[in-house]
Design a protein around this motif. Structure first.
Motif, short mmCIF file in Angstrom:
data_model
loop_
_atom_site.label_atom_id
_atom_site.label_comp_id
_atom_site.label_asym_id
_atom_site.label_seq_id
_atom_site.Cartn_x
_atom_site.Cartn_y
_atom_site.Cartn_z
N SER A 98 -8.20 1.04 27.37
CA SER A 98 -8.88 -0.25 27.20
C SER A 98 -8.05 -1.16 26.30
N LEU A 99 -8.32 -2.44 26.40
CA LEU A 99 -7.70 -3.44 25.51
C LEU A 99 -8.76 -4.45 25.12
N PRO A 100 -8.66 -5.04 23.93
CA PRO A 100 -9.59 -6.12 23.57
C PRO A 100 -9.31 -7.37 24.41
N PRO A 101 -10.35 -8.18 24.70
CA PRO A 101 -10.19 -9.29 25.63
C PRO A 101 -9.41 -10.48 25.10
N LYS A 102 -9.09 -10.51 23.82
CA LYS A 102 -8.44 -11.74 23.33
C LYS A 102 -7.07 -11.98 23.94
N TYR A 103 -6.45 -10.93 24.53
CA TYR A 103 -5.13 -11.11 25.12
C TYR A 103 -5.16 -11.76 26.51
N PHE A 104 -6.35 -11.97 27.06
CA PHE A 104 -6.46 -12.72 28.31
C PHE A 104 -5.90 -14.14 28.17
N TYR A 105 -6.02 -14.69 26.95
CA TYR A 105 -5.93 -16.15 26.82
C TYR A 105 -4.54 -16.66 26.48
N ASP A 106 -3.53 -16.36 27.32
CA ASP A 106 -2.30 -17.16 27.25
C ASP A 106 -2.61 -18.49 27.96
N ALA A 107 -1.61 -19.35 28.14
CA ALA A 107 -1.92 -20.67 28.71
C ALA A 107 -2.55 -20.52 30.10
N ARG A 108 -1.99 -19.60 30.92
CA ARG A 108 -2.54 -19.42 32.27
C ARG A 108 -3.95 -18.80 32.21
N GLY A 109 -4.13 -17.82 31.33
CA GLY A 109 -5.44 -17.19 31.20
C GLY A 109 -6.49 -18.19 30.75
N SER A 110 -6.12 -19.10 29.85
CA SER A 110 -7.07 -20.11 29.37
C SER A 110 -7.45 -21.05 30.51
N GLN A 111 -6.44 -21.40 31.36
CA GLN A 111 -6.73 -22.25 32.53
C GLN A 111 -7.64 -21.52 33.51
N LEU A 112 -7.37 -20.23 33.71
CA LEU A 112 -8.20 -19.47 34.65
C LEU A 112 -9.62 -19.35 34.13
N PHE A 113 -9.78 -19.16 32.81
CA PHE A 113 -11.14 -19.10 32.28
C PHE A 113 -11.86 -20.43 32.53
N ASP A 114 -11.15 -21.52 32.31
CA ASP A 114 -11.71 -22.83 32.58
C ASP A 114 -12.16 -22.95 34.04
N ALA A 115 -11.34 -22.41 34.94
CA ALA A 115 -11.67 -22.44 36.38
C ALA A 115 -12.87 -21.55 36.69
N ILE A 116 -13.01 -20.42 35.97
CA ILE A 116 -14.19 -19.56 36.13
C ILE A 116 -15.46 -20.37 35.85
N CYS A 117 -15.38 -21.18 34.79
CA CYS A 117 -16.56 -21.97 34.38
C CYS A 117 -16.99 -22.95 35.48
N ASP A 118 -16.07 -23.30 36.36
CA ASP A 118 -16.40 -24.21 37.47
C ASP A 118 -16.84 -23.48 38.74
N THR A 119 -16.79 -22.15 38.77
CA THR A 119 -17.25 -21.45 39.98
C THR A 119 -18.77 -21.54 40.06
N PRO A 120 -19.32 -21.55 41.29
CA PRO A 120 -20.77 -21.66 41.42
C PRO A 120 -21.50 -20.43 40.85
N GLU A 121 -20.82 -19.28 40.79
CA GLU A 121 -21.50 -18.06 40.34
C GLU A 121 -21.60 -17.95 38.81
N TYR A 122 -20.65 -18.55 38.10
CA TYR A 122 -20.61 -18.34 36.64
C TYR A 122 -21.57 -19.31 35.94
N TYR A 123 -22.83 -18.85 35.81
CA TYR A 123 -23.92 -19.69 35.30
C TYR A 123 -23.87 -19.96 33.79
N PRO A 124 -23.26 -19.07 32.92
CA PRO A 124 -23.46 -19.28 31.47
C PRO A 124 -22.99 -20.64 30.98
N THR A 125 -21.83 -21.09 31.45
CA THR A 125 -21.30 -22.36 30.98
C THR A 125 -22.24 -23.52 31.32
N ARG A 126 -22.75 -23.50 32.56
CA ARG A 126 -23.63 -24.61 32.97
C ARG A 126 -24.94 -24.59 32.19
#
Ligand code: AVJ
Length: 340
Positions: free
Chosen positions: A42-70
């Motif tokens: 296992s690894l802690p999740p903070k390493y997801f967030y390089d520049a590309r990972g941060s962009q991908l997280f932002d894109a997750i927030c725009d998916t119709p399924e990811y309700y928490p952000t909305r």
């Protein structure tokens, strides 16, 4: 990266400081050694967030399924004024601020209340902080924005060192997006306790938490049809390849994100599609990974009220106010430091 000074680096209303106590690379080495050399890996999740990972997280927030952000954005939009009113804040300090997009609701309400609003943002990704800073300076022309680049602990240490209540207070601390859900109970309580110990008696904490709900809704949010969450999860392997000189083959792993009901959490997994050998140069290691073996890359807890109250009690925080989405699918808690 270009050598041109960015719009934010030349504004007197912006600063960005690296507050990492140890460097991020040393942290990753230690976490890789502790979590990746033997199964269960296992690894802690903070390493997801390089520049590309941060962009991908932002894109997750725009998916119709990811309700928490909305759901959270909707609560912030409706209640920003009440939140600022209840907190009496002059400064907003946010842990894990990312793009600060939802935060704009709070910042607009802050700007309406005070003449010299101050926003202190914190994230592990410097690019995303500068981008957000530039956007915010444009929108809010009296606002001062200070970015602290580093993890939560480093940002809190920095805050305890530099900011006197006289200059800044009362402050509203914000910890949104249910990011607290990335931590097991003991770690989560310790982090909240740490926040509470950094707060002055008149400061408040706004904590956004995702709540328990039907399994299909939860699992869809972490398995979006367009595959953005899968790309986000797999991007971790690219981070490891770059940072540790490893040769993980992203094609060799599959994204999975089951809801583990006993533990009331989504777990993000990378499942090995075959028996494979991965070479790592720093730390020098050879990993033999079996077919079907799981690397756990994140936990995302879904909170019951009981679990929340247990955490708050352990951390010395008390309820001041609360706003929830329909059916309590997501909640914002305004908290005050309790007497010890
Ligand atoms: C930003 C950590 C709250 O756990 O829901 C989104 C990250 N991971 N999809 C979450 C995430 C997969 C997110 N947090």
């Amino acid at each position: 990266m270009s050598a041109e000074p960015s719009a934010v680096s030349i504004s007197p209303r912006y600063s960005r400081e690296v507050v990492e106590e140890r460097d991020a690379h040393a942290d990753l080495l230690a976490d890789f050694r502790a979590g990746m050399l033997e199964p269960p890996r296992s690894l802690p999740p903070k390493y997801f967030y390089d520049a590309r990972g941060s962009q991908l997280f932002d894109a997750i927030c725009d998916t119709p399924e990811y309700y928490p952000t909305r759901l959270e954005a909707d609560l912030l939009e409706r209640h920003a004024e009440a939140i600022l009113e209840a907190s009496g804040a002059r400064t907003l300090f946010e842990l894990g601020s990312g793009t600060s997009r939802k935060t704009e609701y709070l910042l607009a309400a802050l700007e309406a209340r005070v003449s010299a609003p101050h926003y202190v943002a914190n994230d592990v990704c410097g690019e995303i902080l500068d981008e957000a800073g530039a956007r915010l300076l444009q929108r809010f022309d009296q606002m001062r924005v200070d970015s602290l680049c580093g993890d939560y602990a480093a940002a809190l240490t920095h805050l305890a060192d530099v900011s006197g209540a006289q200059a800044d207070g009362p402050r509203l601390f914000a910890f949104l997006g249910s990011s607290l859900g990335n931590f097991e109970d003991a770690e989560a309580a310790a982090l909240l306790r740490r926040i509470r110990d950094t707060m002055n008696p008149e400061d408040r904490l706004l904590l956004g938490l995702d709540r328990v709900k039907p399994r299909p809704v939860l699992e869809a949010a972490y398995n979006d049809a367009a595959g953005v969450t899968a790309a986000f999860n797999l991007n971790l392997l690219s981070v490891l390849n770059t940072e540790l000189g490893a040769d993980f083959d992203p094609e060799g792993f599959e994204h999975r994100a089951p809801f583990v009901e006993d533990l009331s959490r989504i777990e993000m997994h990378l499942v090995s599609r075959r028996q494979q050998t991965v070479r790592v140069s720093e730390p020098e290691a050879v990993l033999e990974i079996a077919e079907g073996e799981v690397i756990r890359t994140e936990i995302s807890r879904k909170f019951s009220l009981e679990a929340i109250d247990r955490l708050l009690t352990a951390a010395g925080l008390e309820h001041a106010a609360q706003w929830s989405a329909p059916e309590e699918w997501y909640s914002l808690f305004l908290l005050r430091p309790g007497a010890d």
